[in-house]
Design a protein around this motif. Structure first.
Motif, PDB file in Angstrom:
ATOM      1  N   VAL A  21       0.113   6.542  -7.330  1.00 29.68           N
ATOM      2  CA  VAL A  21      -0.992   6.425  -6.386  1.00 29.68           C
ATOM      3  C   VAL A  21      -1.472   4.982  -6.321  1.00 29.68           C
ATOM      4  CG1 VAL A  21      -3.406   7.074  -6.086  1.00 29.68           C
ATOM      5  CG2 VAL A  21      -1.706   8.812  -6.542  1.00 29.68           C
ATOM      6  N   ILE A  31      -1.471   2.445  -3.119  1.00 33.04           N
ATOM      7  CA  ILE A  31      -2.665   1.778  -2.577  1.00 33.04           C
ATOM      8  C   ILE A  31      -2.341   0.313  -2.325  1.00 33.04           C
ATOM      9  CG2 ILE A  31      -4.964   0.993  -3.216  1.00 33.04           C
ATOM     10  CD1 ILE A  31      -5.358   3.594  -4.688  1.00 33.04           C
ATOM     11  N   MET A  89      -5.366  -2.286  -8.368  1.00 26.03           N
ATOM     12  CA  MET A  89      -4.334  -2.287  -9.424  1.00 26.03           C
ATOM     13  C   MET A  89      -5.036  -2.173 -10.779  1.00 26.03           C
ATOM     14  SD  MET A  89      -1.253  -2.078  -9.457  1.00 26.03           S
ATOM     15  CE  MET A  89      -0.720  -2.502  -7.818  1.00 26.03           C
ATOM     16  N   ILE A 143      -7.586  11.041 -12.268  1.00 28.52           N
ATOM     17  CA  ILE A 143      -6.669  10.736 -11.174  1.00 28.52           C
ATOM     18  C   ILE A 143      -7.361  10.901  -9.834  1.00 28.52           C
ATOM     19  CG2 ILE A 143      -4.573  11.572 -10.043  1.00 28.52           C
ATOM     20  CD1 ILE A 143      -3.426  12.123 -12.733  1.00 28.52           C
ATOM     21  N   ALA A 150      -8.683   7.870  -7.938  1.00 26.96           N
ATOM     22  CA  ALA A 150      -7.600   7.014  -7.424  1.00 26.96           C
ATOM     23  C   ALA A 150      -7.020   7.628  -6.155  1.00 26.96           C
ATOM     24  CB  ALA A 150      -6.519   6.867  -8.499  1.00 26.96           C
ATOM     25  N   LEU A 151      -6.857   8.950  -6.158  1.00 27.55           N
ATOM     26  CA  LEU A 151      -6.333   9.618  -4.957  1.00 27.55           C
ATOM     27  C   LEU A 151      -7.288   9.410  -3.793  1.00 27.55           C
ATOM     28  CD1 LEU A 151      -4.834  13.087  -5.933  1.00 27.55           C
ATOM     29  CD2 LEU A 151      -3.880  11.408  -4.384  1.00 27.55           C
ATOM     30  N   GLU A 181      -9.321   6.976  -3.321  1.00 28.24           N
ATOM     31  CA  GLU A 181      -9.209   5.598  -2.823  1.00 28.24           C
ATOM     32  C   GLU A 181      -7.960   5.439  -1.974  1.00 28.24           C
ATOM     33  OE1 GLU A 181      -8.942   2.798  -5.987  1.00 28.24           O
ATOM     34  OE2 GLU A 181      -8.718   1.091  -4.631  1.00 28.24           O
ATOM     35  N   LEU A 182      -6.870   6.117  -2.389  1.00 27.99           N
ATOM     36  CA  LEU A 182      -5.639   6.021  -1.597  1.00 27.99           C
ATOM     37  C   LEU A 182      -5.861   6.571  -0.207  1.00 27.99           C
ATOM     38  CD1 LEU A 182      -2.543   5.659  -1.282  1.00 27.99           C
ATOM     39  CD2 LEU A 182      -2.325   7.998  -2.087  1.00 27.99           C
ATOM     40  N   PHE A 183      -6.462   7.769  -0.124  1.00 24.18           N
ATOM     41  CA  PHE A 183      -6.630   8.361   1.207  1.00 24.18           C
ATOM     42  C   PHE A 183      -7.582   7.526   2.050  1.00 24.18           C
ATOM     43  CE2 PHE A 183      -5.409  12.534  -0.892  1.00 24.18           C
ATOM     44  CZ  PHE A 183      -4.090  12.355  -0.538  1.00 24.18           C
ATOM     45  N   THR A 186      -7.889   4.223   1.882  1.00 22.40           N
ATOM     46  CA  THR A 186      -7.145   3.056   2.363  1.00 22.40           C
ATOM     47  C   THR A 186      -6.242   3.447   3.510  1.00 22.40           C
ATOM     48  OG1 THR A 186      -6.885   2.783  -0.031  1.00 22.40           O
ATOM     49  CG2 THR A 186      -6.060   1.036   1.353  1.00 22.40           C
ATOM     50  N   ILE A 187      -5.546   4.597   3.361  1.00 20.64           N
ATOM     51  CA  ILE A 187      -4.637   5.013   4.436  1.00 20.64           C
ATOM     52  C   ILE A 187      -5.433   5.256   5.701  1.00 20.64           C
ATOM     53  CG2 ILE A 187      -3.209   6.947   5.205  1.00 20.64           C
ATOM     54  CD1 ILE A 187      -1.851   6.993   2.619  1.00 20.64           C
ATOM     55  N   VAL A 227      -6.347   1.796   7.183  1.00 22.75           N
ATOM     56  CA  VAL A 227      -5.243   0.999   7.712  1.00 22.75           C
ATOM     57  C   VAL A 227      -4.640   1.692   8.927  1.00 22.75           C
ATOM     58  CG1 VAL A 227      -2.916   0.215   7.205  1.00 22.75           C
ATOM     59  CG2 VAL A 227      -4.716  -0.125   5.539  1.00 22.75           C
ATOM     60  N   PHE A 228      -4.364   3.001   8.819  1.00 31.05           N
ATOM     61  CA  PHE A 228      -3.649   3.664   9.914  1.00 31.05           C
ATOM     62  C   PHE A 228      -4.597   4.305  10.910  1.00 31.05           C
ATOM     63  CE2 PHE A 228       0.410   2.841   8.398  1.00 31.05           C
ATOM     64  CZ  PHE A 228       0.495   3.117   7.057  1.00 31.05           C
TER      65      PHE A 228
END
Lengths: 128, 65
Positions: free
Chosen positions: A37, A41, B1, B47, B50-51, B53-55, B57-58, B61-62
């Motif tokens: 993950v 990112i 990171m 976790i 972090a997930l 934050e990933l969604f 960011t996606i 961006v998209f």
């Protein structure tokens, strides 16, 4: 976020997974999912300038905006489904992984439906 | 990171395994199982941000939804 940091991070995560897998297999899976993950990112973060450039190019080329939007939506759906399918396969659930990929394909076809409609419309107009 | 997130998860896993062994040696087997489950839940709770934050960011961006 340069590539060197991301590669170092990946190698470190792999080593950590190997160490912890012998002691506690479940948390080794947790580490690999979390590292995946975090790397994703960073990858998506790296991608954003190119997305903006593609948007500007498509405007100059006269493409209408929603086709490019559909393109990016499909790309985002592929990102998420590959992440989850690979995590499922990592955990040993290959059947679950393939079902996740099937769901991703279904989502992409649903997203790209309007583009097919406009294509069909274009063809029928040409034929008349 | 966040490098330290990885180390935290590894630490939780190792501590859970050690506690598991200790409890097994002092024949508290059911508590050993509890410790395993608790360790797993803590790892999952780490976790989830972090997930998220990933969604996010996606989504930024998209421009997904």
């Amino acid at each position: 976020m340069n590539v060197v940091a991301v590669c170092g991070f990946g190698i470190l995560a792999a080593v950590l997974c190997v160490i912890v897998r012998r002691i506690n297999p479940e948390s080794a899976l947790g580490i690999s999912v979390c590292a995946g993950v975090l790397i994703l990112i960073a990858a998506v973060g790296m991608l954003s300038p190119s997305i903006d450039a593609m948007n500007e190019l498509s405007e100059q080329a006269g493409l209408d905006a929603d086709i490019v939007k559909v393109l990016f939506k499909a790309l985002a759906v592929c990102y998420i489904t590959t992440l989850s399918a690979d995590c499922a396969r990592d955990a040993g659930e290959t059947a679950l992984g393939s079902k996740l990929e099937f769901a991703g394909r279904a989502a992409v076809t649903v997203i790209s439906l309007p583009v097919f409609m406009s294509l069909a419309q274009l063809v029928t107009d040409l034929l008349q | 990171m966040e490098l330290d997130l990885l180390f935290k998860i590894a630490a939780v896993g190792i501590i859970a395994a050690v506690l598991n062994l200790i409890l097994k040696k002092t024949d508290h087997d059911e508590q050993a199982v509890m410790i395993n489950v608790a360790g797993l839940i803590i790892v999952l709770m780490m976790i989830i941000p972090a997930l998220e934050e990933l969604f996010d960011t996606i989504k930024d961006v998209f421009g997904l939804w």
